[in-house]
Design an enzyme around this catalytic site. Structure first.
Site, PDB file in Angstrom:
ATOM      1  N   ARG A  94      23.665  21.788  12.497  1.00 45.59           N
ATOM      2  CA  ARG A  94      23.169  23.713  11.496  1.00 45.59           C
ATOM      3  C   ARG A  94      24.630  24.216  11.279  1.00 45.59           C
ATOM      4  NH1 ARG A  94      17.576  25.503  14.301  1.00 45.59           N
ATOM      5  NH2 ARG A  94      16.238  24.266  12.674  1.00 45.59           N
TER       6      ARG A  94
ATOM      7  N   LYS B 284      15.835  14.312  26.750  1.00 50.52           N
ATOM      8  CA  LYS B 284      14.425  14.811  27.371  1.00 50.52           C
ATOM      9  C   LYS B 284      15.544  16.772  27.582  1.00 50.52           C
ATOM     10  CE  LYS B 284      16.670  15.140  31.750  1.00 50.52           C
ATOM     11  NZ  LYS B 284      18.086  15.346  31.632  1.00 50.52           N
TER      12      LYS B 284
ATOM     13  N   HIS C 187      17.302   7.958  29.983  1.00 47.23           N
ATOM     14  CA  HIS C 187      18.837   7.190  29.737  1.00 47.23           C
ATOM     15  C   HIS C 187      18.656   6.010  31.444  1.00 47.23           C
ATOM     16  CE1 HIS C 187      21.609   9.959  31.742  1.00 47.23           C
ATOM     17  NE2 HIS C 187      22.218   8.956  31.806  1.00 47.23           N
TER      18      HIS C 187
ATOM     19  N   LYS D 270      20.314   1.528  31.866  1.00 53.01           N
ATOM     20  CA  LYS D 270      21.153   0.866  32.995  1.00 53.01           C
ATOM     21  C   LYS D 270      20.539  -0.272  33.454  1.00 53.01           C
ATOM     22  CE  LYS D 270      22.476   5.701  34.362  1.00 53.01           C
ATOM     23  NZ  LYS D 270      24.128   5.836  34.109  1.00 53.01           N
TER      24      LYS D 270
ATOM     25  N   ASP E   5      16.484  18.819  35.919  1.00 53.40           N
ATOM     26  CA  ASP E   5      16.810  18.020  35.078  1.00 53.40           C
ATOM     27  C   ASP E   5      17.271  16.792  35.240  1.00 53.40           C
ATOM     28  OD1 ASP E   5      19.646  17.695  33.548  1.00 53.40           O
ATOM     29  OD2 ASP E   5      20.956  17.723  35.299  1.00 53.40           O
TER      30      ASP E   5
ATOM     31  N   HIS F  49      15.316  11.090  35.863  1.00 50.88           N
ATOM     32  CA  HIS F  49      15.273  10.149  36.089  1.00 50.88           C
ATOM     33  C   HIS F  49      15.313   9.039  37.388  1.00 50.88           C
ATOM     34  CE1 HIS F  49      17.811  10.866  33.114  1.00 50.88           C
ATOM     35  NE2 HIS F  49      18.839  12.014  33.371  1.00 50.88           N
TER      36      HIS F  49
ATOM     37  N   LYS G 100      25.409  18.087  42.570  1.00 48.32           N
ATOM     38  CA  LYS G 100      26.224  17.920  41.014  1.00 48.32           C
ATOM     39  C   LYS G 100      26.918  18.997  42.078  1.00 48.32           C
ATOM     40  CE  LYS G 100      24.374  18.788  37.059  1.00 48.32           C
ATOM     41  NZ  LYS G 100      24.882  17.366  35.898  1.00 48.32           N
TER      42      LYS G 100
HETATM   43  C1  BG6 Z   1      21.293  13.733  32.580  1.00 47.47           C
HETATM   44  C2  BG6 Z   1      21.654  15.061  33.020  1.00 47.47           C
HETATM   45  O1  BG6 Z   1      19.653  13.644  32.106  1.00 47.47           O
HETATM   46  O2  BG6 Z   1      22.168  12.780  33.404  1.00 47.47           O
HETATM   47  C3  BG6 Z   1      22.924  15.488  33.797  1.00 47.47           C
HETATM   48  O3  BG6 Z   1      20.803  16.310  32.391  1.00 47.47           O
HETATM   49  C4  BG6 Z   1      22.962  14.080  34.075  1.00 47.47           C
HETATM   50  O4  BG6 Z   1      23.098  17.351  33.679  1.00 47.47           O
HETATM   51  C5  BG6 Z   1      23.471  13.345  33.843  1.00 47.47           C
HETATM   52  O5  BG6 Z   1      24.490  14.274  34.111  1.00 47.47           O
HETATM   53  C6  BG6 Z   1      23.755  12.232  34.786  1.00 47.47           C
HETATM   54  O6  BG6 Z   1      23.674  10.861  33.977  1.00 47.47           O
HETATM   55  P1  BG6 Z   1      25.158   9.137  34.262  1.00 47.47           P
HETATM   56  O7  BG6 Z   1      24.531   8.668  33.325  1.00 47.47           O
HETATM   57  O8  BG6 Z   1      25.951  10.141  34.173  1.00 47.47           O
HETATM   58  O9  BG6 Z   1      24.167   9.157  36.039  1.00 47.47           O
END
Ligand code: BG6
Length: 495
Positions: free
Chosen positions: A51, A149, A179, A183, A236, A241, A340
């Site tokens: 966009r 997500k 994701h 892994k 998040d 995850h 974090k």
């Molecule tokens: C994402 C989150 O889905 O996963 C991020 O939105 C996070 O905040 C990230 O940093 C972590 O992914 P990985 O593969 O680096 O552990």
């Protein structure tokens, strides 16, 4: 055992949010690396839907830079150019007809190609995009839609989004990405559990004392403050995850490793998660937010400075204890923790086994139980911590020693990144590593038992300095893992 690989059909990948951070950092490099690995030896094109009005040349330079930064193996420069020649940026400003018409022209040129519509935009735009795809007749039986997500920010919004998508795509065309499931070590969890007699026999409340799942990140919220401040660590990271990791650890063996069999088993775990109430949310959850800190002599901004606000109740750290109320896991605490701005990036799962019934070496002490440590990041490895005798005379002295399996040392070649594997699965139509809508809803129901009760009891964040291990730092440090008692200590110490 090698399975016969499904053939990949020619495809068009249409990336909405195509010049966004995720697309540039993860999606194009993933497709390109599969191309360099000769796995995409079919005709294909990539359309970046933007966009912003970014120029093709500028855009490709940005994509090329990101690809080169992410490659850590020998590559052929010519091949990267070939890949970039297949990438076109298209401007589709909102619901604009001209934009979608341009896309239609391109797709109609190759009617036999499968279209992969990859929605890497905020999920509030998903419904609108799907409506437009339908209106412009861009979807057929071969089409797939990939959803990044977070899918909404509550059960209600997630259902709403799903309803608008399912008017256009059927469930077997929808790929909800997490994701973490792509892994390597996460996938190895299934092999570890279901191809090894040794572990499976001990995988229950008779033998397991507790399970810990930790995903610690050293980064802060980077440029994503706008998004993050509306979600926080629970939505998040935990809602997707960490819960997916928990499901793979706790699920029953599926009938076969096929999408719906695996998802059925994960769903049962999510249904069995004990919901929180006003009491347990106070005693068994901790939320925190990072303040200014220091790392290697460098000042690190606070969360509020990162998001440029004076106040926010969003959590950047969450730790909780939960139970899976079913036959296998009765009474075993599962500790989940993510944050974090921790001192380093590391993720691991620890299965703490019970100690032996009786110490024949000494009446005075208990022998600590074995631990199975599955390290996901930064290195991928498995450790089995077991007691060993210290060599030499002087009676039986023993200490825990780890048997280590380092994937990097044990297997040749590189491990594809999560997005590479997931993209190939999408092209092949394999949904095993993608979430089904009912799984997502079950996860939301449990997560809302936390968010609703946090609101009810006005649970506050506990501040922690950036660069430390979070609110419980005084008790747990990097060398000391959480144990059954320390979460109580952590929680009681900070209340
Ligand atoms: C994402 C989150 O889905 O996963 C991020 O939105 C996070 O905040 C990230 O940093 C972590 O992914 P990985 O593969 O680096 O552990």
């Amino acid at each position: 055992m090698r399975k016969k690989k499904l053939q990949i059909k020619p495809f068009n990948a249409i990336i909405f949010g195509g010049d966004g951070d995720l697309a540039v950092r993860k999606i194009y490099p993933a497709i390109c690396k599969r191309y360099l690995d000769k796995q995409l030896d079919v005709a294909f094109s990539v359309y970046a839907i933007s966009r912003s009005g970014v120029e093709q040349k500028t855009f490709l330079e940005k994509v090329k830079k990101s690809i080169l930064e992410s490659i850590d193996f020998k590559y052929d420069e010519k091949k990267i150019k070939e890949f970039l020649d297949k990438v076109t940026v298209l401007h589709v400003p909102g619901k604009d007809e001209v934009g979608y018409d341009k896309l239609r022209e391109k797709l109609l040129d190759q009617p036999d190609y499968q279209s992969v519509f990859y929605l890497s935009t905020p999920s509030s735009a998903f419904g609108e995009i799907c409506d437009a795809l339908k209106k412009y007749n861009l979807v057929n039986d071969l089409s797939k839609v990939v959803l990044e997500k977070p899918l909404g920010n509550s059960l209600a919004t997630s259902r709403e989004i799903n309803e608008s998508i399912s008017k256009v795509f059927s469930e077997d065309q929808i790929y909800r990405i997490d994701h973490y499931l792509g892994k390597e070590t996460v996938q190895n969890l299934m092999v570890l559990r279901f191809a090894n007699h040794l572990f499976e026999n001990a995988w229950n409340s008779n033998h397991v004392d507790s399970v810990q799942i930790t995903v610690a990140e050293s980064l802060g919220v980077e440029q994503r403050g706008g998004y993050y401040d509306k979600s926080g660590a629970l939505l998040d990271m935990v809602q997707n995850h960490l819960l997916q990791l928990l499901c793979l650890i706790a699920m029953e063996p599926p009938v076969r490793i096929e999408a719906n069999f695996v998802r059925d088993e994960k769903l049962k775990v999510l249904h069995a998660l004990r919901p929180f109430d006003e009491r347990s949310v106070k005693t068994d959850t901790v939320r925190g937010q990072y303040t200014r800190g220091e790392k290697e002599g460098q000042l690190i901004n606070s969360y509020l400075e990162d998001i440029e606000k004076f106040s926010s109740n969003t959590e950047t750290f969450v730790a909780l204890k939960t139970y899976i109320d079913n036959w296998r896991w009765k009474g075993v605490p599962f500790f989940l923790r993510t944050g974090k701005r921790m001192p380093k990036r590391y993720s691991e799962i620890i299965i703490n086994f019970k100690p032996v019934a009786y110490n024949v070496f000494s009446k005075e002490e208990e022998i600590s139980g074995n631990k199975l440590i599955i390290r996901l990041q930064p290195e991928e490895r498995i450790e089995l911590v077991q007691m060993s005798k210290l060599p030499g005379p002087g009676g039986y002295r023993y200490k825990p020693i780890a048997l280590k399996l380092d994937f990097g040392d044990s297997f040749d070649g590189r491990f594809p990144e999560a997005y590479e594997r997931l993209f190939i699965d999408i092209l092949r139509g394999n949904q095993t590593l993608f979430m089904r809508q009912d799984e997502l809803e079950a996860a939301w129901i449990w997560v809302e038992s936390i968010t609703n009760n946090w609101k009810k009891v006005s649970q506050k964040n506990i501040l922690y300095e950036a660069g430390t291990w979070g609110p419980g730092d005084a008790i747990m440090n990097s060398n000391e893992q959480w144990s059954k008692t320390s979460i109580y200590e952590v929680i009681s110490a900070i209340k």
